[in-house]
Design an enzyme around this catalytic site. Sequence first.
Site, PDB file in Angstrom:
ATOM      1  CG  ASN A   9      -4.949  -5.490  -9.163  1.00 29.28           C
ATOM      2  OD1 ASN A   9      -4.538  -6.189 -10.094  1.00 29.28           O
ATOM      3  ND2 ASN A   9      -5.163  -4.192  -9.299  1.00 29.28           N
ATOM      4  CD1 TRP A  10      -1.361 -10.800  -7.217  1.00 25.94           C
ATOM      5  CD2 TRP A  10      -0.034 -12.019  -8.537  1.00 25.94           C
ATOM      6  NE1 TRP A  10      -1.192 -12.006  -6.611  1.00 25.94           N
ATOM      7  CE2 TRP A  10      -0.378 -12.783  -7.402  1.00 25.94           C
ATOM      8  CE3 TRP A  10       0.779 -12.589  -9.519  1.00 25.94           C
ATOM      9  CZ2 TRP A  10       0.083 -14.087  -7.204  1.00 25.94           C
ATOM     10  CZ3 TRP A  10       1.234 -13.888  -9.336  1.00 25.94           C
ATOM     11  CH2 TRP A  10       0.897 -14.618  -8.185  1.00 25.94           C
ATOM     12  CE  LYS A  11      -2.355  -1.872  -8.507  1.00 24.20           C
ATOM     13  NZ  LYS A  11      -2.131  -0.465  -8.100  1.00 24.20           N
ATOM     14  CG  HIS A  95      -7.536  -0.666 -10.970  1.00 19.29           C
ATOM     15  ND1 HIS A  95      -6.543   0.289 -11.032  1.00 19.29           N
ATOM     16  CD2 HIS A  95      -7.380  -1.300  -9.781  1.00 19.29           C
ATOM     17  CE1 HIS A  95      -5.809   0.213  -9.929  1.00 19.29           C
ATOM     18  NE2 HIS A  95      -6.301  -0.737  -9.156  1.00 19.29           N
ATOM     19  CD  GLU A  97      -2.797   0.988 -11.338  1.00 21.70           C
ATOM     20  OE1 GLU A  97      -2.158   1.221 -10.302  1.00 21.70           O
ATOM     21  OE2 GLU A  97      -2.890  -0.154 -11.843  1.00 21.70           O
ATOM     22  CD  GLU A 167      -9.490   1.656  -7.777  1.00 19.58           C
ATOM     23  OE1 GLU A 167      -8.595   0.850  -7.494  1.00 19.58           O
ATOM     24  OE2 GLU A 167      -9.674   2.085  -8.925  1.00 19.58           O
ATOM     25  N   GLY A 173      -0.941   3.474  -4.392  1.00 17.65           N
ATOM     26  CA  GLY A 173       0.481   3.491  -4.699  1.00 17.65           C
ATOM     27  C   GLY A 173       1.204   4.716  -4.185  1.00 17.65           C
ATOM     28  CB  SER A 208      -1.916   2.669   0.486  1.00 18.73           C
ATOM     29  OG  SER A 208      -1.393   3.276  -0.670  1.00 18.73           O
ATOM     30  N   GLY A 229      -3.262  -4.201  -3.474  1.00 15.28           N
ATOM     31  CA  GLY A 229      -2.275  -4.091  -4.533  1.00 15.28           C
ATOM     32  C   GLY A 229      -0.927  -4.645  -4.114  1.00 15.28           C
ATOM     33  N   GLY A 230       0.013  -3.753  -3.797  1.00 12.95           N
ATOM     34  CA  GLY A 230       1.391  -4.173  -3.531  1.00 12.95           C
ATOM     35  C   GLY A 230       1.543  -5.225  -2.459  1.00 12.95           C
TER      36      GLY A 230
END
Length: 248
Positions: A9-11, A95, A97, A167, A173, A208, A229-230
């Site tokens: 997931n590149w966000k 998600h 967010e 999640e 994050g 994470s 994610g990251g």
Amino acid sequence: MSRPLVVGNWKMFGDRQMVAGLVGAVAEAAAARAGVAIAVCPPFPYLSQAAAVLQGSALRLGAQNLAVEASGAYTGEVSGAMLRDVGCHYVIVGHSERRSLFGEDSALVARKFRAALAADLTPILCVGEQLAEREAGDTERVIAAQLDAVLELCGEQALAGAVIAYEPVWAIGTGKVATPEQAQAVHRFIRQRVSAAGSTPTILYGGSVKPDNAAGLFAQPDVDGGLIGGASLVADQFLSICDAALPR
């Protein structure tokens, strides 16, 4: 379980150069990792470019969100049919967010889940608890309510071919991560909850995930892969996580 699945997931990160380089590298590497299904979810403006880059590879494309409506005067929205038209296979719904920053409640998430199914997309349904909810012992109650919203709207078989991503919001994050045992306990609860409705979805862990903790998480019997994610923004890190998901 079916083949493990790892989704990046590149966000709201990326540009055309990154799509060409990162999607190209992952698509090329996917052929040597046939034991794990791999997907990437870039931002909306880059979906068509990503679809062209990964064409002919085993890498699949996903989107990060979709509209409830199939079409109409909804400025700024993107429908499931549009996502399917540009080559998407998956779409993320609910998600944390989206829930926390944009006020999407479980009723709206369930409607998005239904819209994804109607567009022949595989929804990746995100569920998870806040830190205060975990500390209060409410994790299972919160997740059950998030799952039940989908089951009540879409029917008991709705989750059968879907993907669920657990999640824990407190681990997204933040650099914190659920221990493998904590992740397994919640994944087992989710599997038991949906199996009672006749569903056997793929259940991913998200929060994470890094190359150095992925193997321990993926070794758990009810963890079928990860929503990343990251670490999905760096090819070497993302592919190391994919390697950790390969069946042993």
